[in-house]
Structure formats: structure tokens, C-alpha cells
Design a protein around this motif. Structure first.
Motif, PDB file in Angstrom:
ATOM      1  N   ILE A 223     -48.829  58.432  30.576  1.00 15.60           N
ATOM      2  CA  ILE A 223     -48.747  58.558  29.126  1.00 15.60           C
ATOM      3  C   ILE A 223     -48.079  57.327  28.517  1.00 15.60           C
ATOM      4  O   ILE A 223     -48.504  56.816  27.478  1.00 15.60           O
ATOM      5  CB  ILE A 223     -47.953  59.834  28.742  1.00 15.60           C
ATOM      6  N   TYR A 224     -47.032  56.847  29.189  1.00 20.86           N
ATOM      7  CA  TYR A 224     -46.265  55.724  28.632  1.00 20.86           C
ATOM      8  C   TYR A 224     -46.959  54.382  28.840  1.00 20.86           C
ATOM      9  O   TYR A 224     -47.044  53.566  27.929  1.00 20.86           O
ATOM     10  CB  TYR A 224     -44.865  55.684  29.258  1.00 20.86           C
ATOM     11  N   THR A 225     -47.457  54.156  30.050  1.00 18.88           N
ATOM     12  CA  THR A 225     -47.996  52.827  30.366  1.00 18.88           C
ATOM     13  C   THR A 225     -49.484  52.692  30.070  1.00 18.88           C
ATOM     14  O   THR A 225     -49.983  51.570  29.955  1.00 18.88           O
ATOM     15  CB  THR A 225     -47.761  52.485  31.849  1.00 18.88           C
ATOM     16  N   ALA A 226     -50.208  53.810  29.965  1.00 14.86           N
ATOM     17  CA  ALA A 226     -51.650  53.736  29.726  1.00 14.86           C
ATOM     18  C   ALA A 226     -52.069  54.719  28.633  1.00 14.86           C
ATOM     19  O   ALA A 226     -52.855  55.633  28.877  1.00 14.86           O
ATOM     20  CB  ALA A 226     -52.419  54.019  31.023  1.00 14.86           C
ATOM     21  N   PRO A 227     -51.539  54.552  27.429  1.00 15.83           N
ATOM     22  CA  PRO A 227     -51.932  55.455  26.328  1.00 15.83           C
ATOM     23  C   PRO A 227     -53.413  55.314  26.010  1.00 15.83           C
ATOM     24  O   PRO A 227     -53.970  54.217  26.079  1.00 15.83           O
ATOM     25  CB  PRO A 227     -51.059  54.986  25.161  1.00 15.83           C
ATOM     26  N   GLN A 228     -54.044  56.439  25.659  1.00 13.20           N
ATOM     27  CA  GLN A 228     -55.483  56.424  25.415  1.00 13.20           C
ATOM     28  C   GLN A 228     -55.842  56.300  23.932  1.00 13.20           C
ATOM     29  O   GLN A 228     -57.012  56.191  23.586  1.00 13.20           O
ATOM     30  CB  GLN A 228     -56.114  57.688  25.995  1.00 13.20           C
ATOM     31  N   SER A 229     -54.840  56.367  23.071  1.00 11.83           N
ATOM     32  CA  SER A 229     -55.125  56.265  21.641  1.00 11.83           C
ATOM     33  C   SER A 229     -53.950  55.608  20.942  1.00 11.83           C
ATOM     34  O   SER A 229     -52.840  55.525  21.480  1.00 11.83           O
ATOM     35  CB  SER A 229     -55.374  57.651  21.022  1.00 11.83           C
ATOM     36  N   ARG A 230     -54.196  55.164  19.729  1.00 12.88           N
ATOM     37  CA  ARG A 230     -53.126  54.550  18.943  1.00 12.88           C
ATOM     38  C   ARG A 230     -52.022  55.557  18.657  1.00 12.88           C
ATOM     39  O   ARG A 230     -50.842  55.212  18.666  1.00 12.88           O
ATOM     40  CB  ARG A 230     -53.703  53.990  17.637  1.00 12.88           C
ATOM     41  N   PHE A 231     -52.398  56.828  18.428  1.00 15.87           N
ATOM     42  CA  PHE A 231     -51.376  57.840  18.154  1.00 15.87           C
ATOM     43  C   PHE A 231     -50.428  57.984  19.340  1.00 15.87           C
ATOM     44  O   PHE A 231     -49.204  58.003  19.175  1.00 15.87           O
ATOM     45  CB  PHE A 231     -52.014  59.191  17.840  1.00 15.87           C
ATOM     46  N   VAL A 232     -50.973  58.100  20.553  1.00 11.96           N
ATOM     47  CA  VAL A 232     -50.129  58.292  21.738  1.00 11.96           C
ATOM     48  C   VAL A 232     -49.242  57.070  21.951  1.00 11.96           C
ATOM     49  O   VAL A 232     -48.037  57.201  22.222  1.00 11.96           O
ATOM     50  CB  VAL A 232     -50.989  58.566  22.983  1.00 11.96           C
ATOM     51  N   ALA A 233     -49.795  55.879  21.836  1.00 14.58           N
ATOM     52  CA  ALA A 233     -49.004  54.659  22.029  1.00 14.58           C
ATOM     53  C   ALA A 233     -47.868  54.574  21.032  1.00 14.58           C
ATOM     54  O   ALA A 233     -46.747  54.184  21.369  1.00 14.58           O
ATOM     55  CB  ALA A 233     -49.910  53.435  21.903  1.00 14.58           C
ATOM     56  N   ASP A 234     -48.135  54.961  19.793  1.00 16.74           N
ATOM     57  CA  ASP A 234     -47.150  54.855  18.726  1.00 16.74           C
ATOM     58  C   ASP A 234     -46.113  55.967  18.805  1.00 16.74           C
ATOM     59  O   ASP A 234     -44.953  55.774  18.457  1.00 16.74           O
ATOM     60  CB  ASP A 234     -47.864  54.897  17.374  1.00 16.74           C
ATOM     61  N   PHE A 235     -46.525  57.154  19.291  1.00 16.76           N
ATOM     62  CA  PHE A 235     -45.627  58.305  19.310  1.00 16.76           C
ATOM     63  C   PHE A 235     -44.687  58.290  20.507  1.00 16.76           C
ATOM     64  O   PHE A 235     -43.536  58.725  20.420  1.00 16.76           O
ATOM     65  CB  PHE A 235     -46.439  59.611  19.315  1.00 16.76           C
ATOM     66  N   ILE A 236     -45.152  57.793  21.645  1.00 12.32           N
ATOM     67  CA  ILE A 236     -44.351  57.805  22.874  1.00 12.32           C
ATOM     68  C   ILE A 236     -43.553  56.520  22.985  1.00 12.32           C
ATOM     69  O   ILE A 236     -44.091  55.458  23.285  1.00 12.32           O
ATOM     70  CB  ILE A 236     -45.243  57.976  24.122  1.00 12.32           C
ATOM     71  N   CYS A 343     -46.080  37.935  27.747  1.00  8.84           N
ATOM     72  CA  CYS A 343     -46.172  39.337  28.171  1.00  8.84           C
ATOM     73  C   CYS A 343     -47.016  39.439  29.429  1.00  8.84           C
ATOM     74  O   CYS A 343     -47.978  38.684  29.611  1.00  8.84           O
ATOM     75  CB  CYS A 343     -46.799  40.186  27.064  1.00  8.84           C
ATOM     76  N   ASP A 344     -46.638  40.386  30.291  1.00  4.28           N
ATOM     77  CA  ASP A 344     -47.456  40.719  31.456  1.00  4.28           C
ATOM     78  C   ASP A 344     -48.761  41.340  30.942  1.00  4.28           C
ATOM     79  O   ASP A 344     -48.757  42.399  30.320  1.00  4.28           O
ATOM     80  CB  ASP A 344     -46.694  41.719  32.328  1.00  4.28           C
ATOM     81  N   LEU A 345     -49.876  40.692  31.209  1.00  2.40           N
ATOM     82  CA  LEU A 345     -51.157  41.151  30.646  1.00  2.40           C
ATOM     83  C   LEU A 345     -51.563  42.524  31.163  1.00  2.40           C
ATOM     84  O   LEU A 345     -52.327  43.230  30.522  1.00  2.40           O
ATOM     85  CB  LEU A 345     -52.259  40.127  30.959  1.00  2.40           C
ATOM     86  N   THR A 346     -51.044  42.930  32.337  1.00  4.76           N
ATOM     87  CA  THR A 346     -51.380  44.263  32.846  1.00  4.76           C
ATOM     88  C   THR A 346     -50.745  45.361  32.005  1.00  4.76           C
ATOM     89  O   THR A 346     -51.118  46.531  32.133  1.00  4.76           O
ATOM     90  CB  THR A 346     -50.907  44.420  34.310  1.00  4.76           C
ATOM     91  N   MET A 347     -49.776  45.011  31.158  1.00  6.53           N
ATOM     92  CA  MET A 347     -49.104  45.994  30.328  1.00  6.53           C
ATOM     93  C   MET A 347     -49.690  46.071  28.925  1.00  6.53           C
ATOM     94  O   MET A 347     -49.214  46.836  28.096  1.00  6.53           O
ATOM     95  CB  MET A 347     -47.602  45.661  30.230  1.00  6.53           C
ATOM     96  N   LEU A 348     -50.721  45.269  28.650  1.00  2.77           N
ATOM     97  CA  LEU A 348     -51.412  45.334  27.358  1.00  2.77           C
ATOM     98  C   LEU A 348     -52.557  46.342  27.447  1.00  2.77           C
ATOM     99  O   LEU A 348     -53.266  46.402  28.438  1.00  2.77           O
ATOM    100  CB  LEU A 348     -51.979  43.974  26.986  1.00  2.77           C
ATOM    101  N   HIS A 349     -52.745  47.121  26.361  1.00  2.00           N
ATOM    102  CA  HIS A 349     -53.827  48.101  26.338  1.00  2.00           C
ATOM    103  C   HIS A 349     -54.557  48.052  25.006  1.00  2.00           C
ATOM    104  O   HIS A 349     -53.933  48.155  23.942  1.00  2.00           O
ATOM    105  CB  HIS A 349     -53.284  49.526  26.561  1.00  2.00           C
ATOM    106  N   VAL A 350     -55.875  47.908  25.085  1.00  2.00           N
ATOM    107  CA  VAL A 350     -56.712  48.064  23.902  1.00  2.00           C
ATOM    108  C   VAL A 350     -56.854  49.558  23.615  1.00  2.00           C
ATOM    109  O   VAL A 350     -57.147  50.348  24.518  1.00  2.00           O
ATOM    110  CB  VAL A 350     -58.102  47.417  24.109  1.00  2.00           C
ATOM    111  N   LEU A 351     -56.665  49.947  22.355  1.00  2.00           N
ATOM    112  CA  LEU A 351     -56.566  51.362  22.001  1.00  2.00           C
ATOM    113  C   LEU A 351     -57.726  51.849  21.168  1.00  2.00           C
ATOM    114  O   LEU A 351     -58.321  51.090  20.394  1.00  2.00           O
ATOM    115  CB  LEU A 351     -55.279  51.622  21.210  1.00  2.00           C
ATOM    116  N   GLU A 352     -58.039  53.140  21.326  1.00  2.00           N
ATOM    117  CA  GLU A 352     -58.888  53.826  20.363  1.00  2.00           C
ATOM    118  C   GLU A 352     -58.047  54.208  19.165  1.00  2.00           C
ATOM    119  O   GLU A 352     -56.880  54.563  19.310  1.00  2.00           O
ATOM    120  CB  GLU A 352     -59.490  55.096  20.983  1.00  2.00           C
ATOM    121  N   ASP A 353     -58.607  54.159  17.975  1.00  2.00           N
ATOM    122  CA  ASP A 353     -57.862  54.555  16.771  1.00  2.00           C
ATOM    123  C   ASP A 353     -57.708  56.070  16.722  1.00  2.00           C
ATOM    124  O   ASP A 353     -58.408  56.809  17.365  1.00  2.00           O
ATOM    125  CB  ASP A 353     -58.588  54.056  15.512  1.00  2.00           C
TER     126      ASP A 353
END
Length: 353
Positions: A223-236, A343-353
């Protein structure tokens, strides 16, 4: 242990009906600490109350240990609930509170006595057995509520934000206690909270909810390192949401144009996003703040704020386009300094809105 199958819950009828949950499905494994996490009004408590039997689904079905439970009254379900306000009996002793449910089930007196002793030992309150609960601290009262709920040995223990009334230090201690109790008893715990840190620290799996829907289910790490949406990334936890351009996909990675780099490969929550503008999640602790002209710099900007929090500092870097990025550092740069962000590129995630 629990399956929620296409459950919808509406309150009211007709045009005035309010949908609290919409077509929610999930499976809660046996013996896990499972957390329903989300902001107020997301439907997490409504789902918990339906598992307990205090609400019934408008549509869909809930099963427990393979059997439908929709027809069972709350007191006939093999579950117990620890409420936010504990709901203890102030005129009774600690021991009487713990044994109350067993008395209602008409268990033998010897069994009740042995179970009370076992539960008080489990929550480390043996010496308080004869004390009235209104003479206990908040943390001690919560332990009594847990002991009472565990005494009948339910298959599932439901916990509705039981730590919200405690101060920070006591809440941290009780997080460890709850996890210990779940591990020692092996009972499936379903925990409701809006506190992200609480969920990350205690859970085997987390279901992140928003607006009556499940956004993502996974381990705290996923959940923390691989969020699947912008909401999850922003909320966690803390995160930076930065604009980028999706160019396409290659070797299971998204190719994006990002900051000062012409093209880089990063993880993507979905491989179905169309090329064009996207957002990228960037955690503050994954950022290295360096000189503006250092190699492999992704973004450049100006230090506009710095906050000391004990273990380090959080710097605010304002980019050329006005976007602000937070970075956690051990030694902050001075205000007004021009810096580069790596930044470590493995920690970047493109997100669904």
C-alpha cells in the motif's frame, strides 16, 4: 474467514437514498490482522456493522467461515465487537465485566472463573480483577473491553476505532498490545481506523476505502510503496504528487518525461493508461537533496521552508513551475538556496487518477 460479495448499502429510499457502500467485495483471511482504512464517511464503519449484524446489506452477501450470516442476529454470530467508547459497566468490577458475556451464555461457573483469569492474564490486568472499571485509566479500560470481547473466544473480533480516545503515547503502546493479542490468540481481527500510521504499524493487510468503494487491498508495504491510485498515494503517509508526461511502456515499466530528465523508466499502477499527462508519486524520504548541478538530478528548485521534527528536518522545495516538494533530510539547506532533487527511480510510481 470473511467474504464480502458485491455488497451495497443504502440508507433511505427513492431519490433521498444515500449510498454508504457500492458493490464492495473483499476476502479477509483467517488469523490475520485486517484493517479497514479511510477518511470519515468512506463506509468502513458501515461495513464493520454489517459484519457484526447491526446493519443488513441492501444488496450482496457476507459469509463467515464459508456460511452466509445475513439471517443471523448479532448475538448469534461468532463475532464480538470492541466499540470506540468501550461500553463497559461502571458499577461492576473488572472481573464481572470480563465474565458478563459468558454469564449471558450460561457457561458453567468454573469455566467462567478460569476464563476470566486467563483473559486478565492475557491483557496483563490480573491485579485489577476486583477494582471497579470507573477507577481505571483509559488504557486499562480498553484492555478490559478487549478481555471481555475475547472471553467467549469468537472467530472474529471487530474493533471500531478503539484507540481514538487515547493520548499519543498510550495509543502507540496499545498498538503493540493489540498486535500481540491477535498473534497470541490467533483470532481474526478486523480493525477500523482513519489513522494511516496505526494501520501501517499493526496490519497484515489493509483495505483502503473512499466514498463507499475499496481503492486498494494489500500489505502495508504494498500500500505504501506501490499505491494504485492518486487517492491511495495521497492518503497513506506523506507524498508529493508531481506532474509528468507518459510516453509509453517498455519491459513492464512506464516511460515518462519527468522534470529535468528527457525520459526515464518507472513503475506504473496500471499499464492501461494512455500516453499524455499523468501524475507521479514521490515519497519525501526517497528524495536526496543535493547541488543544483549534481548528476542524475530530476528536479531543481529553491528551498522555501524547513521544519525540524527531532529525527531530522523536512524541507520544502519550490520548483520553477510553483509546485512544492517536501523532502526529509538530516541536515537542511539554508532558505533561499538553489538545490537539485535526486530519487531512486524504483520508488517512483505513475498513478491512476
Amino acid at each position: 474467514m470473511i467474504e464480502v460479495r458485491h455488497v451495497t448499502k443504502r440508507f433511505g429510499e427513492g431519490v433521498s437514498a444515500v449510498t454508504a457502500l457500492g458493490d464492495v467485495s473483499m476476502a479477509i483471511p483467517e488469523g490475520q490482522f485486517f484493517t479497514l482504512l479511510g477518511p470519515s464517511g468512506c463506509g468502513k464503519t458501515t461495513l464493520l456493522r454489517m459484519i457484526a449484524g447491526f446493519e443488513l446489506p441492501t444488496e450482496g452477501e457476507i459469509t463467515l467461515d464459508g456460511a452466509p450470516i445475513g439471517h443471523l442476529a448479532p448475538h448469534h454470530r461468532p463475532v464480538n465487537t470492541v466499540f470506540q467508547n468501550y461500553a463497559l459497566f461502571p458499577h461492576m468490577s473488572v472481573a464481572r465485566n470480563v465474565g458478563f458475556g459468558l454469564e449471558m451464555l450460561r457457561r458453567p461457573k468454573a469455566e467462567i472463573k478460569d476464563t476470566i483469569e486467563e483473559m486478565l492474564a492475557l491483557v496483563q490486568l490480573e491485579e485489577f480483577a476486583s477494582r471497579r472499571v470507573d477507577q481505571l485509566s483509559g488504557g486499562q479500560q480498553q484492555r478490559v473491553a478487549l478481555a471481555r470481547a475475547l472471553a467467549p473466544r469468537p472467530k472474529v473480533l471487530l474493533l471500531d476505532e478503539p484507540l481514538s480516545a487515547l493520548d499519543l503515547k498510550l495509543r502507540k503502546g496499545m498498538q503493540s498490545e493489540l498486535k500481540r493479542l491477535q498473534h497470541e490468540t490467533g483470532i481474526t481481527f478486523v480493525f477500523v481506523t482513519h489513522d494511516q500510521g496505526e494501520a501501517l504499524a499493526m496490519s497484515d493487510q489493509i483495505a483502503v476505502m473512499s466514498a463507499g468503494a475499496v481503492q486498494q487491498i494489500g500489505s502495508p508495504q504494498d500500500i505504501y510503496t506501490a499505491p494504485q491510485s492518486r487517492f491511495v498515494a495521497d492518503f497513506i503517509g506523506d507524498t508529493n504528487i508531481v506532474s509528468a508526461e507518459l510516453l509509453g511502456y517498455s519491459d513492464g515499466k512506464a516511460r515518462i518525461r519527468f522534470g529535468d530528465r528527457a525520459a526515464i523508466s518507472v513503475n506504473a499502477a496500471s499499464m492501461a493508461l494512455n500516453p499524455g499527462p499523468v501524475h507521479v508519486a514521490l515519497r519525501p524520504e526517497t528524495i536526496t537533496v543535493t547541488q543544483e548541478d549534481a548528476p542524475d538530478v530530476l528536479l531543481t528548485g529553491t528551498v522555501t521552508d524547513s521544519t525540524y521534527f527531532g529525527a531530522g528536518s523536512q524541507m520544502l522545495v519550490t520548483l520553477e513551475n510553483g509546485v512544492q516538494v517536501h523532502a526529509q533530510v538530516s541536515t537542511p539547506h539554508p532558505l533561499g538556496a538553489r538545490v537539485g532533487l535526486q530519487c531512486d527511480l524504483t520508488m517512483l510510481h505513475v498513478l491512476e487518477d
